[in-house]
Scaffold this motif. Structure first.
Motif, PDB file in Angstrom:
ATOM      1  N   THR A  76       0.852  -1.185   0.000  1.00 10.66           N
ATOM      2  CA  THR A  76       0.000   0.000   0.000  1.00 10.66           C
ATOM      3  C   THR A  76       0.886   1.233   0.000  1.00 10.66           C
ATOM      4  O   THR A  76       2.000   1.210   0.525  1.00 10.66           O
ATOM      5  N   GLU A  77       0.369   2.280  -0.611  1.00 11.95           N
ATOM      6  CA  GLU A  77       1.128   3.514  -0.717  1.00 11.95           C
ATOM      7  C   GLU A  77       1.166   4.223   0.631  1.00 11.95           C
ATOM      8  O   GLU A  77       0.146   4.378   1.293  1.00 11.95           O
ATOM      9  N   ASN A  78       2.350   4.639   1.037  1.00 10.36           N
ATOM     10  CA  ASN A  78       2.618   5.443   2.236  1.00 10.36           C
ATOM     11  C   ASN A  78       2.402   4.715   3.565  1.00 10.36           C
ATOM     12  O   ASN A  78       3.256   4.722   4.408  1.00 10.36           O
ATOM     13  N   THR A  79       1.246   4.092   3.785  1.00 17.65           N
ATOM     14  CA  THR A  79       1.023   3.423   5.062  1.00 17.65           C
ATOM     15  C   THR A  79       0.510   2.004   4.833  1.00 17.65           C
ATOM     16  O   THR A  79      -0.277   1.763   3.930  1.00 17.65           O
ATOM     17  N   ALA A  80       0.943   1.108   5.668  1.00 15.22           N
ATOM     18  CA  ALA A  80       0.497  -0.277   5.562  1.00 15.22           C
ATOM     19  C   ALA A  80      -0.716  -0.478   6.460  1.00 15.22           C
ATOM     20  O   ALA A  80      -0.802   0.092   7.543  1.00 15.22           O
ATOM     21  N   THR A  81      -1.663  -1.271   5.985  1.00 17.14           N
ATOM     22  CA  THR A  81      -2.846  -1.548   6.792  1.00 17.14           C
ATOM     23  C   THR A  81      -2.551  -2.597   7.850  1.00 17.14           C
ATOM     24  O   THR A  81      -3.088  -2.538   8.946  1.00 17.14           O
ATOM     25  N   ASN A  82      -1.708  -3.542   7.546  1.00 20.99           N
ATOM     26  CA  ASN A  82      -1.336  -4.602   8.474  1.00 20.99           C
ATOM     27  C   ASN A  82       0.113  -4.957   8.168  1.00 20.99           C
ATOM     28  O   ASN A  82       0.407  -5.960   7.549  1.00 20.99           O
ATOM     29  N   GLU A  83       1.025  -4.111   8.626  1.00 21.45           N
ATOM     30  CA  GLU A  83       2.429  -4.148   8.235  1.00 21.45           C
ATOM     31  C   GLU A  83       3.106  -5.494   8.524  1.00 21.45           C
ATOM     32  O   GLU A  83       2.957  -6.057   9.599  1.00 21.45           O
ATOM     33  N   TYR A  84       3.864  -5.982   7.536  1.00 18.58           N
ATOM     34  CA  TYR A  84       4.630  -7.217   7.710  1.00 18.58           C
ATOM     35  C   TYR A  84       5.878  -6.905   8.506  1.00 18.58           C
ATOM     36  O   TYR A  84       6.592  -5.954   8.218  1.00 18.58           O
ATOM     37  N   LYS A  85       6.162  -7.711   9.504  1.00 16.70           N
ATOM     38  CA  LYS A  85       7.373  -7.560  10.308  1.00 16.70           C
ATOM     39  C   LYS A  85       8.277  -8.760  10.064  1.00 16.70           C
ATOM     40  O   LYS A  85       7.824  -9.896  10.003  1.00 16.70           O
ATOM     41  N   MET A  86       9.561  -8.495   9.891  1.00 17.85           N
ATOM     42  CA  MET A  86      10.527  -9.547   9.606  1.00 17.85           C
ATOM     43  C   MET A  86      10.552 -10.568  10.735  1.00 17.85           C
ATOM     44  O   MET A  86      10.463 -10.211  11.905  1.00 17.85           O
ATOM     45  N   GLN A  87      10.705 -11.848  10.359  1.00 19.79           N
ATOM     46  CA  GLN A  87      10.652 -12.941  11.328  1.00 19.79           C
ATOM     47  C   GLN A  87      12.029 -13.439  11.751  1.00 19.79           C
ATOM     48  O   GLN A  87      12.189 -13.961  12.838  1.00 19.79           O
ATOM     49  N   GLY A  88      13.024 -13.290  10.880  1.00 18.87           N
ATOM     50  CA  GLY A  88      14.368 -13.802  11.173  1.00 18.87           C
ATOM     51  C   GLY A  88      15.411 -12.711  11.076  1.00 18.87           C
ATOM     52  O   GLY A  88      15.106 -11.557  10.769  1.00 18.87           O
ATOM     53  N   THR A  89      16.651 -13.101  11.339  1.00 22.31           N
ATOM     54  CA  THR A  89      17.773 -12.173  11.247  1.00 22.31           C
ATOM     55  C   THR A  89      18.868 -12.824  10.408  1.00 22.31           C
ATOM     56  O   THR A  89      19.469 -13.801  10.841  1.00 22.31           O
ATOM     57  N   PRO A  90      19.128 -12.304   9.196  1.00 21.37           N
ATOM     58  CA  PRO A  90      20.178 -12.913   8.367  1.00 21.37           C
ATOM     59  C   PRO A  90      21.564 -12.607   8.929  1.00 21.37           C
ATOM     60  O   PRO A  90      21.753 -11.636   9.664  1.00 21.37           O
ATOM     61  N   SER A  91      22.528 -13.430   8.549  1.00 16.68           N
ATOM     62  CA  SER A  91      23.893 -13.230   9.041  1.00 16.68           C
ATOM     63  C   SER A  91      24.638 -12.167   8.227  1.00 16.68           C
ATOM     64  O   SER A  91      25.655 -11.657   8.673  1.00 16.68           O
ATOM     65  N   ASP A  92      24.097 -11.846   7.038  1.00  8.56           N
ATOM     66  CA  ASP A  92      24.773 -10.881   6.175  1.00  8.56           C
ATOM     67  C   ASP A  92      23.738 -10.195   5.273  1.00  8.56           C
ATOM     68  O   ASP A  92      22.558 -10.535   5.311  1.00  8.56           O
ATOM     69  N   ASN A  93      24.177  -9.238   4.454  1.00 11.21           N
ATOM     70  CA  ASN A  93      23.286  -8.595   3.492  1.00 11.21           C
ATOM     71  C   ASN A  93      22.762  -9.636   2.507  1.00 11.21           C
ATOM     72  O   ASN A  93      23.399 -10.660   2.276  1.00 11.21           O
ATOM     73  N   VAL A  94      21.592  -9.358   1.910  1.00  4.45           N
ATOM     74  CA  VAL A  94      20.931 -10.313   1.030  1.00  4.45           C
ATOM     75  C   VAL A  94      20.712  -9.674  -0.333  1.00  4.45           C
ATOM     76  O   VAL A  94      20.374  -8.494  -0.425  1.00  4.45           O
ATOM     77  N   GLU A  95      20.898 -10.440  -1.396  1.00  5.18           N
ATOM     78  CA  GLU A  95      20.668  -9.971  -2.756  1.00  5.18           C
ATOM     79  C   GLU A  95      19.244 -10.338  -3.168  1.00  5.18           C
ATOM     80  O   GLU A  95      18.892 -11.516  -3.219  1.00  5.18           O
ATOM     81  N   ILE A  96      18.411  -9.321  -3.453  1.00  4.96           N
ATOM     82  CA  ILE A  96      17.025  -9.542  -3.856  1.00  4.96           C
ATOM     83  C   ILE A  96      16.700  -8.618  -5.021  1.00  4.96           C
ATOM     84  O   ILE A  96      16.940  -7.413  -4.942  1.00  4.96           O
ATOM     85  N   ALA A  97      16.161  -9.182  -6.085  1.00  6.39           N
ATOM     86  CA  ALA A  97      15.745  -8.425  -7.275  1.00  6.39           C
ATOM     87  C   ALA A  97      16.875  -7.548  -7.807  1.00  6.39           C
ATOM     88  O   ALA A  97      16.660  -6.401  -8.194  1.00  6.39           O
ATOM     89  N   GLY A  98      18.092  -8.061  -7.794  1.00  5.80           N
ATOM     90  CA  GLY A  98      19.228  -7.319  -8.314  1.00  5.80           C
ATOM     91  C   GLY A  98      19.732  -6.211  -7.412  1.00  5.80           C
ATOM     92  O   GLY A  98      20.539  -5.392  -7.819  1.00  5.80           O
ATOM     93  N   GLN A  99      19.241  -6.175  -6.175  1.00 10.90           N
ATOM     94  CA  GLN A  99      19.656  -5.147  -5.225  1.00 10.90           C
ATOM     95  C   GLN A  99      20.212  -5.801  -3.968  1.00 10.90           C
ATOM     96  O   GLN A  99      19.787  -6.883  -3.584  1.00 10.90           O
ATOM     97  N   THR A 100      21.115  -5.123  -3.319  1.00  8.88           N
ATOM     98  CA  THR A 100      21.618  -5.600  -2.036  1.00  8.88           C
ATOM     99  C   THR A 100      20.745  -5.001  -0.941  1.00  8.88           C
ATOM    100  O   THR A 100      20.667  -3.781  -0.800  1.00  8.88           O
ATOM    101  N   VAL A 101      20.074  -5.875  -0.218  1.00 11.54           N
ATOM    102  CA  VAL A 101      19.231  -5.433   0.896  1.00 11.54           C
ATOM    103  C   VAL A 101      20.056  -5.591   2.165  1.00 11.54           C
ATOM    104  O   VAL A 101      20.566  -6.671   2.467  1.00 11.54           O
ATOM    105  N   THR A 102      20.193  -4.501   2.904  1.00 12.48           N
ATOM    106  CA  THR A 102      21.004  -4.487   4.100  1.00 12.48           C
ATOM    107  C   THR A 102      20.455  -5.450   5.148  1.00 12.48           C
ATOM    108  O   THR A 102      19.247  -5.593   5.301  1.00 12.48           O
TER     109      THR A 102
END
Length: 129
Positions: A76-102
């Motif tokens: 949703t634009e600007n505000t989430a109605t029921n925001e997803y919260k991350m469940q885990g903690t990666p050990s390093d940065n992750v590559e997703i859709a050609g981008q490095t996600v911190t």
């Protein structure tokens, strides 16, 4: 005496198994988070592609639109109605859709920023609220 030895061996096996299980559980949660980030990215791209304001030559105005990831995988634009919260903690940065996600922490939320001038989507995982 034999019973004490058996109990000691079982205790040692449990002490070895619990950290291994916890690590595997975190890896599964991180994999779920990655899949949800990819799903949200696909949702953003679907919304962007149907937007009439897009100028594929990059002549659009220098404006950003922020989307937030919901628990159901929608954005949703600007505000989430029921925001997803991350469940885990990666050990390093992750590559997703050609981008490095911190690297993120459990409880963080996901935002996608689309720029009309560059026609690019940036993925960011930030602090939860």
């Amino acid at each position: 005496m034999e019973m004490l030895i058996v109990v000691a061996i079982i205790a040692i096996l449990i002490a070895i198994a619990i950290p291994t299980f916890a690590s595997s559980l975190n890896k599964a949660r991180v994999a779920t988070d990655e899949a949800n980030i990819r799903s949200g990215y696909a949702s953003v791209m679907a919304q962007v592609l149907t937007d009439d304001k897009i100028d594929v030559e990059g002549n659009g105005e220098d404006k950003n639109v922020v989307y937030k990831l919901n628990k159901d995988g929608s954005v949703t634009e600007n505000t989430a109605t029921n925001e997803y919260k991350m469940q885990g903690t990666p050990s390093d940065n992750v590559e997703i859709a050609g981008q490095t996600v911190t690297k993120w922490a459990k409880g963080n939320t996901v935002t996608y920023t689309y720029n009309y001038k560059t026609n690019k989507v940036t993925i960011a995982v930030g602090a939860g609220k």
